[in-house]
Enzyme design. Sequence first.
Site: not given
Length: 276
Positions: A2-3, A113, A154
């Site tokens: 899930p995001e 899991r 970055r």
Amino acid sequence: MPELPEVEHAARGLGAQIVGRRIVAVTRLDWERMVEAPAVEQFVALLEGREVLAAGRRAKWILLTLDAGWTLALHLRMSGTITVHGPEAQPDVYTHLVLLLDDGQQVFFHDTRKFGRARLLDAAGLAALDAAHGLEPLTDGFTPAALGDRLRTRRARLKPLLLDQKVIAGIGNIYADEALWLAQLHPLRASDSLEDDEIVRLHSGIRLALLQGLEHGGSTLRNYRNSYGEAGSNQEHFNVYDRHGQPCPRCGSAIEKIVVGQRGTHLCPFCQRLAS
Ligand SMILES: [Zn+2]
């Protein structure tokens, strides 16, 4: 996994179903490693009697605001689901945490899991969780300038940066691939090489990919369900994710799958060329 769109829907469902209810008891907790903080006995003792005041999200964490200054933070990780059931429902063996509410409803944290996690946070703990995460991509603060700031300072490849929760919060493998396809940027592009117009495209690609996911109730590849037990349908609307070998919706080229930072990554070799 899930995001942002999936976690957002999970939180909204919980908001509609359990806000205003009181947690009467923790009737099951059979996987103690699920609880990251505080100690399990304290976690249970503090939860019992708490009223749920609000449900929200930060990054991929579901945040249930409780009374007395506590927040129950829940992370679904790979395969977790949080669903609300009536008094008669029986949890199966994969349901590792059950909260009984004062109206008889039960909240099941189901996780085949066992990577899902729970934390009970005080104000300082909540502030620390907030500080550990980057920009929320659907807020007003997420502007092309703010995104450009994070990326250009970055030196990294784009895809791993999009997945870095300390940079932008809530994006995982699916929405990173979809956002990069929408922006027509190669996943291996160096973050400090982006031009202004490319930052603008990436900004809108991220927003669009996430908003499309939200619109379709999230993506369900295997396990994801909202709090009502319903699957999302966004997987029917992917442009590149999980579509290797199929035609790009924009140009017709065959979608390719490569590995970036150990993650399967989908792209169109024509629309997303690595700039020389
Ligand atoms: Zn294409």
